[in-house]
Design a protein around this motif. Structure first.
Motif, PDB file in Angstrom:
ATOM      1  N   MET A 185     -15.944  65.367 103.810  1.00 54.17           N
ATOM      2  CA  MET A 185     -14.998  64.386 103.435  1.00 54.17           C
ATOM      3  C   MET A 185     -15.300  63.815 101.996  1.00 54.17           C
ATOM      4  SD  MET A 185     -12.277  64.126 104.814  1.00 54.17           S
ATOM      5  CE  MET A 185     -11.317  62.374 104.640  1.00 54.17           C
ATOM      6  N   SER A 186     -16.540  63.458 101.696  1.00 59.12           N
ATOM      7  CA  SER A 186     -17.050  63.106 100.760  1.00 59.12           C
ATOM      8  C   SER A 186     -16.971  63.886  99.404  1.00 59.12           C
ATOM      9  CB  SER A 186     -18.561  62.645 100.533  1.00 59.12           C
ATOM     10  OG  SER A 186     -19.301  63.806 100.881  1.00 59.12           O
ATOM     11  N   GLY A 187     -16.539  65.155  99.580  1.00 54.67           N
ATOM     12  CA  GLY A 187     -16.351  66.027  98.341  1.00 54.67           C
ATOM     13  C   GLY A 187     -14.921  66.181  97.955  1.00 54.67           C
ATOM     14  N   ALA A 188     -13.979  65.751  99.117  1.00 50.56           N
ATOM     15  CA  ALA A 188     -12.381  65.937  98.917  1.00 50.56           C
ATOM     16  C   ALA A 188     -12.177  65.292  97.393  1.00 50.56           C
ATOM     17  CB  ALA A 188     -11.934  65.586 100.046  1.00 50.56           C
ATOM     18  N   PRO A 189     -12.362  64.096  96.975  1.00 48.71           N
ATOM     19  CA  PRO A 189     -11.871  63.551  95.860  1.00 48.71           C
ATOM     20  C   PRO A 189     -12.355  64.345  94.631  1.00 48.71           C
ATOM     21  CG  PRO A 189     -12.936  62.015  97.109  1.00 48.71           C
ATOM     22  CD  PRO A 189     -13.240  63.144  97.829  1.00 48.71           C
ATOM     23  N   PHE A 190     -13.407  65.162  94.609  1.00 44.41           N
ATOM     24  CA  PHE A 190     -14.005  65.893  93.723  1.00 44.41           C
ATOM     25  C   PHE A 190     -13.261  67.174  93.725  1.00 44.41           C
ATOM     26  CE2 PHE A 190     -17.292  62.825  94.838  1.00 44.41           C
ATOM     27  CZ  PHE A 190     -17.526  62.243  93.519  1.00 44.41           C
ATOM     28  N   VAL A 191     -12.896  67.779  94.725  1.00 40.03           N
ATOM     29  CA  VAL A 191     -11.922  68.985  94.459  1.00 40.03           C
ATOM     30  C   VAL A 191     -10.493  68.591  94.092  1.00 40.03           C
ATOM     31  CG1 VAL A 191     -10.838  70.624  96.025  1.00 40.03           C
ATOM     32  CG2 VAL A 191     -13.287  69.884  96.479  1.00 40.03           C
ATOM     33  N   CYS A 192     -10.112  67.391  94.404  1.00 36.28           N
ATOM     34  CA  CYS A 192      -9.025  66.914  93.760  1.00 36.28           C
ATOM     35  C   CYS A 192      -8.963  66.592  92.206  1.00 36.28           C
ATOM     36  CB  CYS A 192      -8.309  65.776  94.458  1.00 36.28           C
ATOM     37  SG  CYS A 192      -7.949  65.835  96.067  1.00 36.28           S
ATOM     38  N   SER A 193     -10.015  66.432  91.986  1.00 35.64           N
ATOM     39  CA  SER A 193     -10.454  66.080  90.616  1.00 35.64           C
ATOM     40  C   SER A 193     -10.688  67.306  89.599  1.00 35.64           C
ATOM     41  CB  SER A 193     -11.806  65.387  90.233  1.00 35.64           C
ATOM     42  OG  SER A 193     -11.947  64.154  90.826  1.00 35.64           O
ATOM     43  N   TYR A 194     -11.110  68.291  90.348  1.00 33.44           N
ATOM     44  CA  TYR A 194     -11.322  69.686  89.598  1.00 33.44           C
ATOM     45  C   TYR A 194      -9.743  70.151  89.461  1.00 33.44           C
ATOM     46  CZ  TYR A 194     -11.511  74.713  88.892  1.00 33.44           C
ATOM     47  OH  TYR A 194     -11.603  76.046  88.469  1.00 33.44           O
ATOM     48  N   LEU A 195      -8.910  70.061  90.459  1.00 36.09           N
ATOM     49  CA  LEU A 195      -7.579  70.608  90.273  1.00 36.09           C
ATOM     50  C   LEU A 195      -6.716  69.766  89.171  1.00 36.09           C
ATOM     51  CD1 LEU A 195      -6.908  71.511  93.987  1.00 36.09           C
ATOM     52  CD2 LEU A 195      -7.448  73.150  92.137  1.00 36.09           C
ATOM     53  N   ALA A 196      -7.003  68.527  89.418  1.00 38.68           N
ATOM     54  CA  ALA A 196      -6.199  67.557  88.386  1.00 38.68           C
ATOM     55  C   ALA A 196      -6.768  67.840  86.947  1.00 38.68           C
ATOM     56  CB  ALA A 196      -6.343  66.125  88.731  1.00 38.68           C
ATOM     57  N   SER A 197      -8.002  68.035  86.724  1.00 31.30           N
ATOM     58  CA  SER A 197      -8.405  68.397  85.328  1.00 31.30           C
ATOM     59  C   SER A 197      -7.610  69.402  84.670  1.00 31.30           C
ATOM     60  CB  SER A 197     -10.092  68.377  85.056  1.00 31.30           C
ATOM     61  OG  SER A 197     -10.268  69.757  85.988  1.00 31.30           O
ATOM     62  N   VAL A 198      -7.580  70.367  85.395  1.00 32.09           N
ATOM     63  CA  VAL A 198      -6.558  71.549  84.853  1.00 32.09           C
ATOM     64  C   VAL A 198      -5.337  71.022  84.498  1.00 32.09           C
ATOM     65  CG1 VAL A 198      -5.906  73.924  85.412  1.00 32.09           C
ATOM     66  CG2 VAL A 198      -8.087  73.237  86.161  1.00 32.09           C
ATOM     67  N   VAL A 199      -4.810  70.508  85.560  1.00 36.19           N
ATOM     68  CA  VAL A 199      -3.490  69.957  85.127  1.00 36.19           C
ATOM     69  C   VAL A 199      -3.286  68.969  83.944  1.00 36.19           C
ATOM     70  CG1 VAL A 199      -1.293  68.689  86.233  1.00 36.19           C
ATOM     71  CG2 VAL A 199      -2.809  70.166  87.864  1.00 36.19           C
ATOM     72  N   PHE A 200      -4.154  67.825  84.093  1.00 35.94           N
ATOM     73  CA  PHE A 200      -4.100  67.190  82.754  1.00 35.94           C
ATOM     74  C   PHE A 200      -4.438  67.742  81.467  1.00 35.94           C
ATOM     75  CE2 PHE A 200      -5.920  63.674  85.889  1.00 35.94           C
ATOM     76  CZ  PHE A 200      -4.461  63.122  85.888  1.00 35.94           C
ATOM     77  N   CYS A 201      -5.348  68.738  81.354  1.00 33.60           N
ATOM     78  CA  CYS A 201      -5.537  69.374  80.057  1.00 33.60           C
ATOM     79  C   CYS A 201      -4.220  70.332  79.774  1.00 33.60           C
ATOM     80  CB  CYS A 201      -6.822  70.541  80.277  1.00 33.60           C
ATOM     81  SG  CYS A 201      -8.254  69.427  80.294  1.00 33.60           S
ATOM     82  N   TRP A 202      -3.673  71.018  80.806  1.00 35.03           N
ATOM     83  CA  TRP A 202      -2.403  71.579  80.430  1.00 35.03           C
ATOM     84  C   TRP A 202      -1.191  70.973  79.993  1.00 35.03           C
ATOM     85  CZ3 TRP A 202       2.600  71.879  82.915  1.00 35.03           C
ATOM     86  CH2 TRP A 202       3.417  72.962  82.485  1.00 35.03           C
ATOM     87  N   VAL A 203      -0.999  69.809  80.795  1.00 35.70           N
ATOM     88  CA  VAL A 203      -0.095  68.851  80.191  1.00 35.70           C
ATOM     89  C   VAL A 203      -0.147  68.426  78.914  1.00 35.70           C
ATOM     90  CG1 VAL A 203       0.923  66.531  80.545  1.00 35.70           C
ATOM     91  CG2 VAL A 203       0.645  68.089  82.364  1.00 35.70           C
ATOM     92  N   ALA A 204      -1.536  67.888  78.602  1.00 37.41           N
ATOM     93  CA  ALA A 204      -2.023  67.437  77.197  1.00 37.41           C
ATOM     94  C   ALA A 204      -1.796  68.540  76.240  1.00 37.41           C
ATOM     95  CB  ALA A 204      -3.479  67.081  77.058  1.00 37.41           C
ATOM     96  N   ASP A 205      -1.994  69.826  76.537  1.00 40.03           N
ATOM     97  CA  ASP A 205      -1.872  70.919  75.464  1.00 40.03           C
ATOM     98  C   ASP A 205      -0.308  71.137  75.306  1.00 40.03           C
ATOM     99  OD1 ASP A 205      -2.476  73.167  74.056  1.00 40.03           O
ATOM    100  OD2 ASP A 205      -1.723  74.450  75.710  1.00 40.03           O
ATOM    101  N   LYS A 206       0.538  71.191  76.460  1.00 40.78           N
ATOM    102  CA  LYS A 206       1.871  71.013  76.014  1.00 40.78           C
ATOM    103  C   LYS A 206       2.510  69.725  75.375  1.00 40.78           C
ATOM    104  CE  LYS A 206       2.707  74.729  78.287  1.00 40.78           C
ATOM    105  NZ  LYS A 206       3.184  76.053  77.533  1.00 40.78           N
ATOM    106  N   LEU A 207       2.068  68.604  75.651  1.00 42.62           N
ATOM    107  CA  LEU A 207       2.624  67.786  74.604  1.00 42.62           C
ATOM    108  C   LEU A 207       2.189  67.935  73.248  1.00 42.62           C
ATOM    109  CD1 LEU A 207       1.404  64.590  76.816  1.00 42.62           C
ATOM    110  CD2 LEU A 207       3.665  65.343  76.573  1.00 42.62           C
ATOM    111  N   VAL A 208       1.055  68.521  73.054  1.00 42.44           N
ATOM    112  CA  VAL A 208       0.864  68.469  71.435  1.00 42.44           C
ATOM    113  C   VAL A 208       1.537  69.807  70.949  1.00 42.44           C
ATOM    114  CG1 VAL A 208      -1.129  69.248  69.743  1.00 42.44           C
ATOM    115  CG2 VAL A 208      -1.516  67.481  71.672  1.00 42.44           C
ATOM    116  N   THR A 209       1.552  70.928  71.744  1.00 39.50           N
ATOM    117  CA  THR A 209       2.076  72.260  71.271  1.00 39.50           C
ATOM    118  C   THR A 209       3.617  71.909  70.888  1.00 39.50           C
ATOM    119  OG1 THR A 209       2.435  73.118  73.365  1.00 39.50           O
ATOM    120  CG2 THR A 209       0.526  73.756  71.954  1.00 39.50           C
ATOM    121  N   LYS A 210       4.348  71.175  71.923  1.00 42.53           N
ATOM    122  CA  LYS A 210       5.798  70.970  71.591  1.00 42.53           C
ATOM    123  C   LYS A 210       6.129  69.721  70.625  1.00 42.53           C
ATOM    124  CE  LYS A 210       6.998  73.274  75.950  1.00 42.53           C
ATOM    125  NZ  LYS A 210       8.057  74.220  75.664  1.00 42.53           N
ATOM    126  N   ASN A 211       5.076  69.378  70.284  1.00 36.71           N
ATOM    127  CA  ASN A 211       5.349  68.219  69.223  1.00 36.71           C
ATOM    128  C   ASN A 211       6.007  66.826  69.744  1.00 36.71           C
ATOM    129  OD1 ASN A 211       4.155  69.534  66.870  1.00 36.71           O
ATOM    130  ND2 ASN A 211       5.777  70.394  66.159  1.00 36.71           N
TER     131      ASN A 211
END
Length: 97
Positions: free
Chosen positions: A1-27
């Motif tokens: 259970m102690s590692g579950a937030p960090f698994v969520c963090s890994y998955l969320a980091s991919v999503v955050f970077c993808w969203v940030a990239d879309k925000l920049v590339t679509k101006n």
């Protein structure tokens, strides 16, 4: 259970970077504003959630849910301040072999 937030963090980091990239590339946002937005999201919101935990009392399930969200949102910094190194000095942002 102690590692579950960090698994969520890994998955969320991919999503955050993808969203940030879309925000920049679509101006939708400039690169500077995107970095500021994700840095603020990674620092302000988890800070508020950590303060909220102290007021939740003994409801352990609610405390765990808020803690999971706080730890997951910290990874928005990968699309914010941590990516800023590549913007400032891309030649020195990685390993040299």
């Amino acid at each position: 259970m102690s590692g579950a937030p960090f698994v969520c963090s890994y998955l969320a980091s991919v999503v955050f970077c993808w969203v940030a990239d879309k925000l920049v590339t679509k101006n939708i946002l400039s690169l500077t504003n995107t970095r500021k937005l994700f840095t603020a999201l990674a620092q302000v919101v988890p800070g508020i959630l950590c303060l909220l935990i102290s007021y939740l009392g003994c409801n352990i399930y609610l405390v765990l849910i808020v803690w999971f969200i706080a730890v997951t949102l910290i990874t928005a910094a990968y699309a914010g301040a941590m990516a800023n190194v590549v913007d400032i000095a891309p030649n020195f942002a990685g390993k040299k072999f």
